[in-house]
Design a protein around this motif. Structure first.
Motif, PDB file in Angstrom:
ATOM      1  N   ARG A  23      -6.233   4.729   3.498  1.00  0.00           N
ATOM      2  CA  ARG A  23      -5.161   4.814   4.610  1.00  0.00           C
ATOM      3  C   ARG A  23      -4.833   6.125   4.728  1.00  0.00           C
ATOM      4  O   ARG A  23      -4.905   6.932   4.042  1.00  0.00           O
ATOM      5  CB  ARG A  23      -4.040   4.168   4.172  1.00  0.00           C
ATOM      6  CG  ARG A  23      -4.099   2.451   3.728  1.00  0.00           C
ATOM      7  CD  ARG A  23      -4.682   1.944   5.060  1.00  0.00           C
ATOM      8  NE  ARG A  23      -4.597   0.384   4.924  1.00  0.00           N
ATOM      9  CZ  ARG A  23      -4.583  -0.384   5.741  1.00  0.00           C
ATOM     10  NH1 ARG A  23      -4.293  -0.187   6.915  1.00  0.00           N
ATOM     11  NH2 ARG A  23      -4.754  -1.836   5.346  1.00  0.00           N
ATOM     12  N   THR A  24      -4.645   6.582   6.276  1.00  0.00           N
ATOM     13  CA  THR A  24      -4.538   7.995   6.675  1.00  0.00           C
ATOM     14  C   THR A  24      -3.213   8.347   6.453  1.00  0.00           C
ATOM     15  O   THR A  24      -2.311   7.699   7.143  1.00  0.00           O
ATOM     16  CB  THR A  24      -4.812   7.908   8.249  1.00  0.00           C
ATOM     17  OG1 THR A  24      -6.113   7.529   8.767  1.00  0.00           O
ATOM     18  CG2 THR A  24      -4.667   9.132   8.642  1.00  0.00           C
ATOM     19  N   GLY A  25      -2.887   9.489   5.676  1.00  0.00           N
ATOM     20  CA  GLY A  25      -1.901   9.952   5.591  1.00  0.00           C
ATOM     21  C   GLY A  25      -0.527   9.517   4.735  1.00  0.00           C
ATOM     22  O   GLY A  25       0.084  10.280   4.250  1.00  0.00           O
ATOM     23  N   SER A  28       0.701   2.965   2.724  1.00  0.00           N
ATOM     24  CA  SER A  28       1.166   2.251   3.225  1.00  0.00           C
ATOM     25  C   SER A  28      -0.112   1.343   4.042  1.00  0.00           C
ATOM     26  O   SER A  28      -0.951   1.936   4.602  1.00  0.00           O
ATOM     27  CB  SER A  28       2.060   2.571   4.337  1.00  0.00           C
ATOM     28  OG  SER A  28       2.528   1.355   5.428  1.00  0.00           O
ATOM     29  N   GLY A  29       0.226   0.105   3.946  1.00  0.00           N
ATOM     30  CA  GLY A  29      -0.761  -0.937   4.584  1.00  0.00           C
ATOM     31  C   GLY A  29      -0.599  -0.920   6.036  1.00  0.00           C
ATOM     32  O   GLY A  29      -1.514  -1.361   6.739  1.00  0.00           O
ATOM     33  N   LYS A  30       0.538  -0.183   6.605  1.00  0.00           N
ATOM     34  CA  LYS A  30       0.569  -0.218   7.940  1.00  0.00           C
ATOM     35  C   LYS A  30      -0.032   1.226   8.543  1.00  0.00           C
ATOM     36  O   LYS A  30      -0.398   1.183   9.572  1.00  0.00           O
ATOM     37  CB  LYS A  30       2.039  -0.226   8.191  1.00  0.00           C
ATOM     38  CG  LYS A  30       2.632  -1.492   7.866  1.00  0.00           C
ATOM     39  CD  LYS A  30       4.186  -1.186   8.084  1.00  0.00           C
ATOM     40  CE  LYS A  30       4.954  -2.618   7.599  1.00  0.00           C
ATOM     41  NZ  LYS A  30       6.286  -2.226   7.575  1.00  0.00           N
ATOM     42  N   ALA A  31      -0.594   2.078   7.867  1.00  0.00           N
ATOM     43  CA  ALA A  31      -1.219   3.260   8.034  1.00  0.00           C
ATOM     44  C   ALA A  31      -2.684   2.935   8.782  1.00  0.00           C
ATOM     45  O   ALA A  31      -3.381   1.985   8.057  1.00  0.00           O
ATOM     46  CB  ALA A  31      -1.253   4.440   7.052  1.00  0.00           C
ATOM     47  N   ASP A  53       4.020   1.475  -0.476  1.00  0.00           N
ATOM     48  CA  ASP A  53       4.140   0.111  -0.089  1.00  0.00           C
ATOM     49  C   ASP A  53       3.501  -0.877  -1.203  1.00  0.00           C
ATOM     50  O   ASP A  53       2.624  -0.478  -1.927  1.00  0.00           O
ATOM     51  CB  ASP A  53       3.340  -0.267   1.283  1.00  0.00           C
ATOM     52  CG  ASP A  53       4.097   0.120   2.521  1.00  0.00           C
ATOM     53  OD1 ASP A  53       5.187   0.624   2.268  1.00  0.00           O
ATOM     54  OD2 ASP A  53       3.518  -0.127   3.397  1.00  0.00           O
ATOM     55  N   LEU A  54       4.098  -1.963  -1.512  1.00  0.00           N
ATOM     56  CA  LEU A  54       3.680  -2.995  -2.429  1.00  0.00           C
ATOM     57  C   LEU A  54       2.141  -3.655  -2.174  1.00  0.00           C
ATOM     58  O   LEU A  54       2.175  -3.776  -0.759  1.00  0.00           O
ATOM     59  CB  LEU A  54       4.362  -3.986  -2.710  1.00  0.00           C
ATOM     60  CG  LEU A  54       5.432  -3.762  -3.528  1.00  0.00           C
ATOM     61  CD1 LEU A  54       6.735  -5.102  -3.937  1.00  0.00           C
ATOM     62  CD2 LEU A  54       5.155  -3.307  -4.986  1.00  0.00           C
ATOM     63  N   VAL A  55       1.399  -3.413  -2.823  1.00  0.00           N
ATOM     64  CA  VAL A  55      -0.045  -4.402  -2.667  1.00  0.00           C
ATOM     65  C   VAL A  55      -0.042  -5.216  -3.636  1.00  0.00           C
ATOM     66  O   VAL A  55      -0.246  -4.863  -4.944  1.00  0.00           O
ATOM     67  CB  VAL A  55      -1.179  -3.403  -2.379  1.00  0.00           C
ATOM     68  CG1 VAL A  55      -2.591  -4.330  -2.299  1.00  0.00           C
ATOM     69  CG2 VAL A  55      -1.149  -2.412  -1.326  1.00  0.00           C
ATOM     70  N   GLY A  56       0.001  -6.531  -3.401  1.00  0.00           N
ATOM     71  CA  GLY A  56       0.290  -7.601  -4.596  1.00  0.00           C
ATOM     72  C   GLY A  56       1.445  -7.134  -5.317  1.00  0.00           C
ATOM     73  O   GLY A  56       2.400  -7.136  -4.595  1.00  0.00           O
ATOM     74  N   SER A  57       1.447  -6.725  -6.728  1.00  0.00           N
ATOM     75  CA  SER A  57       2.448  -6.431  -7.561  1.00  0.00           C
ATOM     76  C   SER A  57       2.728  -5.086  -7.830  1.00  0.00           C
ATOM     77  O   SER A  57       3.262  -4.570  -8.645  1.00  0.00           O
ATOM     78  CB  SER A  57       2.706  -7.599  -8.712  1.00  0.00           C
ATOM     79  OG  SER A  57       1.265  -6.840  -9.446  1.00  0.00           O
TER      80      SER A  57
END
Length: 70
Positions: A23-25, A28-31, A53-57
């Protein structure tokens, strides 16, 4: 206001076991996805955050030499 993250400097290498979006910068999974890596690839990192950001746990994200996160 943009979220701030607690960065821990620590160099290392991880070996990828499943397809992974880098992920860019920000951690976060939103990046935006900067690249996709595949099983068997190795990624060097300069440090990590444990408050992304949480990914799984897990909220652990590594930062690569380009400043991107995985």
């Amino acid at each position: 206001m943009a979220k701030t993250y607690t960065f821990t400097p620590e160099k290392g290498t991880v070996y990828i076991t499943a397809d992974l979006n880098v992920r860019t910068g920000i951690p976060s999974g939103k990046a935006p996805v900067s690249k996709v890596v595949h099983p068997g690839d190795a990624l060097k990192y300069l440090g990590f955050v444990t408050d992304g950001d949480l990914v799984g746990s897990s909220a652990l994200w590594y930062m690569d030499e380009s400043g991107d996160f995985f």
